[in-house]
Design an enzyme around this catalytic site. Sequence first.
Site, PDB file in Angstrom:
ATOM      1  N   GLU A 124      52.948 -37.735 -19.522  1.00  0.00           N
ATOM      2  CA  GLU A 124      53.126 -36.277 -19.414  1.00  0.00           C
ATOM      3  C   GLU A 124      54.575 -35.998 -19.791  1.00  0.00           C
ATOM      4  O   GLU A 124      55.476 -36.055 -18.967  1.00  0.00           O
ATOM      5  CB  GLU A 124      52.836 -35.788 -17.990  1.00  0.00           C
ATOM      6  N   ASP A 165      52.268 -39.304 -14.580  1.00  0.00           N
ATOM      7  CA  ASP A 165      52.597 -37.930 -14.214  1.00  0.00           C
ATOM      8  C   ASP A 165      54.116 -37.737 -14.195  1.00  0.00           C
ATOM      9  O   ASP A 165      54.861 -38.588 -13.695  1.00  0.00           O
ATOM     10  CB  ASP A 165      52.030 -37.674 -12.804  1.00  0.00           C
TER      11      ASP A 165
HETATM   12  C1  NOJ Z   1      52.167 -32.605 -13.305  1.00  0.00           C
HETATM   13  C2  NOJ Z   1      50.735 -32.403 -12.946  1.00  0.00           C
HETATM   14  O1  NOJ Z   1      49.987 -32.287 -14.129  1.00  0.00           O
HETATM   15  C3  NOJ Z   1      50.691 -31.170 -12.078  1.00  0.00           C
HETATM   16  O2  NOJ Z   1      49.353 -30.743 -11.862  1.00  0.00           O
HETATM   17  C4  NOJ Z   1      51.389 -31.503 -10.783  1.00  0.00           C
HETATM   18  O3  NOJ Z   1      51.446 -30.339  -9.981  1.00  0.00           O
HETATM   19  C5  NOJ Z   1      52.819 -31.998 -11.039  1.00  0.00           C
HETATM   20  N1  NOJ Z   1      52.914 -32.928 -12.120  1.00  0.00           N
HETATM   21  C6  NOJ Z   1      53.381 -32.681  -9.817  1.00  0.00           C
HETATM   22  O4  NOJ Z   1      52.775 -33.931  -9.645  1.00  0.00           O
END
Ligand code: NOJ
Length: 565
Positions: A292, A232
């Site tokens: 991500e 993430d």
């Molecule tokens: C990316 C995640 O996909 C999202 O849902 C989240 O709010 C943020 N990172 C913070 O962890």
Amino acid sequence: MMRCKSPLLLMSVLLSVLRIHVLAQNSAKTVDSEGHQWWQHAVFYEIYPRSFADSNNDGIGDLSGITSKLDYLKDLGVDAIWISPCFPSPQVDFGYDVSDYENIDPMYGTLADFDTLAASAKKHNVRIILDFVVNHSSDQHPWFIDSKSSRTAAHRDWYIWRDGKGSAPPNDWTSIFGGSAWKLDATTSQYYYHFFYAQQPDLNWRNPAVKDAMFDVTRWWYKRGVSGFRLDAVDTLYEDTNLKDNPVLPGKNAFGDPNEERKFNTKLPEVHEALRGLRKVTDEYNGVLIGETWTADIAELNLYYGAGNNELQLPMDFLFTTVNKLSPAEFRKQIAAVNSAAGWPTFVISNHDIVRSYDRYGDGEHNDPIAKLMAALYLTLRGTPIMYYGEEIGMKTTPPTRKEDVKDPIGRSGWPKEKGRDGERTPMQWDESDNAGFSKAAPWLPVPPTAKTHNVADEAKDGESILTFYKKVLKLRHTNKELLDGSYVPINQNDQNVLSYLRVYQDQAVLVALNMSGTTQKVNFELKKNGFASAKSLVATGQSSSSGDVVTLDPYGVFIGQLMR
Ligand code: NOJ
Ligand code: CA
């Protein structure tokens, strides 16, 4: 046969063969003669666990719910599930605020339930990928509770603490979720840094103890049977140590904060060292790291593969999602870009943070054919697709219509400009019963009205449904050598309506033709001139078909055909 003249040479050849063999064993078990690894052939599927299947009827999905749907996933053609965070959490950001990295939130079940899921997934030949929230923990994590207790606490330096500037925060950085990125904590009269909500303090990755602890978390889960992690928010792992102010841009965002160029707190070069460390651990377990990665261009994406592909195997190409309309020219450009990248492409068209592809590309009239068209596109490209639950049945983004119904905190603070992410997180539509077969209790988010028309039970019986189409394309993708291993060859590049390409493996080719317009299209592919007799239909929608050199495509129609000699 190779002959070695000197014993020294023989020794060095033997050693290098041995070294290659050991390397291959450690890090890269291949699945085909092309040297591909399991994650290059696998189809991934993201599950938002709150919304997938509720086994104990409390209105919230859970791990046993996922276990109960493994037959469905296998039959669909899924090889690996990525489960959004299911760890203990105060749920401020629905699990992206982790208070214990090595356990399961009681809302989702127990570690025993996880083990049952892992065992059953193994039997189904479905791998499990967990969501690793690397940038921050919850403010309720014992590390942070200790960190904030005093300036000399053992974990003080595990987070980022600074003095303010007089009565102002240390600098101008704003949280992506609104307001300053700094929060003053009364106990020690210092500010801590949080890129996301204040309840998500950023971990200090410059502290080697943090790195080691996080690497150990991945080992812990690998030993429990997971096959990798979706990392993430990797862009935000490091911050400038001098805390330089970010350049301010014109205008304000949905939260009323000045826009800023996040130059000094995102994508710092140090992130790559951390990723190399995580990758080393991953290679010990033949695992995969998915990132991500919100990159601005392919050059940035390349950085995440790492020099010599030693960082993320699958950094997500979100640039693909920036193509907002059905434009062959735009998709061509984007596909060509990612095909020229330094690593294996990863395609995503929906997830739990962005509008579903069904609405992004749908015109309100032909949404179902367009959903099939998009499936045909990203499931036949060279690269690994990551599906999002419900995409295979044409689930529609259904945001709340009243502020008081919003669950996602950014939807409340940003209303009405930012409605939050509830719309893409609604319960999976299993059937047309009241709670869509998701739960016997009222679900945590309302079931969209489209559950009556788009659900698994009905679509499974319908030979023309989006679900049936997904199954057909996924089956082809798993068995057709050209789709598994072939190169991507764009053709007819000036056609403004039809996106066409070949997937070529050795002397075989598969033709994919996608009509991105609302009118019937006839395309002459000059097959005979190119040494082929015809294109034999493998999967097609409606009346789309081929005859001789010509492929006729329905409005938004799909034709996938084997080129025959
Ligand atoms: C990316 C995640 O996909 C999202 O849902 C989240 O709010 C943020 N990172 C913070 O962890
Ligand atoms: Ca439940």
